[in-house]
Design a protein around this motif. Structure first.
Motif, PDB file in Angstrom:
ATOM      1  N   LYS A   1      -4.852  16.196  27.884  1.00 17.57           N
ATOM      2  CA  LYS A   1      -4.292  15.267  26.911  1.00 17.57           C
ATOM      3  C   LYS A   1      -3.072  15.921  26.276  1.00 17.57           C
ATOM      4  O   LYS A   1      -2.980  17.152  26.215  1.00 17.57           O
TER       5      LYS A   1
ATOM      6  N   HIS B   1      -1.052  16.354  22.827  1.00 15.87           N
ATOM      7  CA  HIS B   1      -1.129  16.227  21.371  1.00 15.87           C
ATOM      8  C   HIS B   1       0.270  16.491  20.814  1.00 15.87           C
ATOM      9  O   HIS B   1       0.849  17.554  21.052  1.00 15.87           O
TER      10      HIS B   1
ATOM     11  N   GLY C   1      -3.266  12.198  23.288  1.00 14.43           N
ATOM     12  CA  GLY C   1      -4.394  12.793  22.598  1.00 14.43           C
ATOM     13  C   GLY C   1      -4.365  12.549  21.101  1.00 14.43           C
ATOM     14  O   GLY C   1      -5.290  11.984  20.537  1.00 14.43           O
ATOM     15  N   SER C   2      -3.274  12.951  20.441  1.00 18.08           N
ATOM     16  CA  SER C   2      -3.176  12.755  18.991  1.00 18.08           C
ATOM     17  C   SER C   2      -1.709  12.846  18.574  1.00 18.08           C
ATOM     18  O   SER C   2      -0.850  13.278  19.343  1.00 18.08           O
TER      19      SER C   2
END
Length: 384
Positions: free
Chosen positions: A345, A347, A375-376
């Motif tokens: 992922k 981020h 992811g974030s």
């Protein structure tokens, strides 16, 4: 991030001096071996001592190994070049393997011959006292050259020179056996002389096997011992900034050690901080084992042995920038965007100046979540 730390710049500065020291001690030993071998074979033949004749052949195998050592050391102590970036020390290892093979072959032939003699000869001749004198001289001479050669080998860190020293020590041992067997034969136990010849041949085989086996392990890249590996793992794990050491591979080239180590650090540290953590590990490892030549360390943001390694198909910075620009053209990108690739992922961290005003980070986060790689998102903004 991967980095190789080679040996210090002066690692190869003394190669010529090392070659000269190795050549000098080898020539001295070779002359001594030739003289002793000749005396042993002549006296053994004239005064009826099979053990001394075999011991003389043993001395001449020392001469042969000395000649090989001179040639091998001349080549193996050359500095690395374009074709051999890691140096030429494996040639020394191969030379040690050849020497071990030679000893096994000679020892086996001598053992077979004297075992047959032990059961077929009449054993009617008693060795003369000159046999005892020559054997005693051999013990003294070979013990001296053993100590001298081993000292030089340890100083220049050469397994081949040290192996050659132990070859000389086996000659001293075998001459000692000849002394005892000659005394026994003079007291009436004539079979002791032939039995001693078999024992001396067995010593030659044993030493040859030891040299050959250790060299073979190095040629197939056998790593450090479990104890040394655990020591290095403990040292690396104790360095500030290291979260885990999940891989440590080692191999040898002569007396030198080559290491590959994977270090897990916090995923949010900078590249330069991760590199500095690795350099501290390198320094600590070299302090523990002084013969480490190259350390290739890899800085990981996560333990890729516990999780699947990050896929090479993950989007690049350019692709992520384009995706963000399509959603929110006013969002900062380029050097003001930091990416963390963890567990397949991405981020993101975005950095805003206070003068840039607000933008809808919630909407950006919502639309980015539609990408399978997202992811974030964290947004940082300085005060005005």
């Amino acid at each position: 991030m991967e980095h190789t730390t080679p040996a210090p710049a002066d690692r190869y500065a003394n190669l010529d001096k090392e070659k000269q020291a190795a050549s000098r001690v080898t020539v001295i030993g070779m002359v001594l071996d030739a003289i002793l071998g000749l005396f042993k074979m002549v006296v053994g033949t004239l005064f009826h001592s099979h053990a001394l004749v075999v011991d003389g052949i043993h001395s001449f195998t020392d001469v042969a190994s000395d000649l090989m050592v001179l040639g091998v050391m001349r080549i193996s102590r050359q500095a690395p070049d374009e074709d051999h970036p890691y140096g030429h020390q494996r040639i020394e290892t191969f030379g040690t393997l050849l020497m071990g093979s030679l000893l096994i072959a000679v020892g086996a032939a001598l053992a077979w011959e004297n075992v047959q003699r032990l059961f077929t000869d009449d054993l009617t001749f008693t060795p003369g006292w000159p046999v005892l004198v020559v054997a005693l001289l051999s013990v003294v001479g070979k013990e001296w050259i053993f100590r001298y050669t081993r000292k030089v080998g340890e100083e220049i860190r050469s397994d081949l020179i040290i192996a050659n020293a132990w070859h000389s020590r086996t000659d001293a041992f075998s001459s000692g056996i000849v002394v005892l067997s000659t005394i026994g034969a003079m007291l009436g136990y004539l079979w002791l002389d032939t039995l001693a010849a078999v024992v001396v041949a067995g010593i030659i085989i044993h030493v040859g096997w030891s040299f050959g086996w250790s060299s073979m392990k190095e040629l197939v890249d056998t790593g450090l011992s479990v104890e040394d590996t655990e020591r290095l793992l403990a040292i690396a794990s104790d360095i500030d900034g290291v979260r885990d050491v999940h891989e440590l591979r080692s191999r040898r080239m002569g007396d030198d050690i080559l290491l590959d180590v994977h270090l897990v650090v916090r995923p949010d540290v900078s590249v330069s901080e991760g590199h500095q953590v690795g350099m501290r590990v390198v320094g600590a490892m070299r302090k523990e084992l002084g013969n480490i030549r190259d350390i290739n360390f890899h800085i990981d943001a996560e333990d890729d042995e516990s999780y699947h390694p990050t896929s090479a198909l993950m989007p690049s910075r350019k692709i992520i920038q384009e995706a963000i620009n399509q959603i929110t053209p006013e969002a900062p990108t380029g050097n003001r965007m930091r990416l963390h690739y963890l567990k397949n992922k991405v981020h993101l961290e975005l950095f805003l100046d206070g003068s840039e005003g607000d933008f809808d980070s919630a909407e950006l986060r919502t639309q980015l979540s539609e990408f399978p790689w997202f992811g974030s998102l964290r947004v940082w903004q300085t005060a005005d």
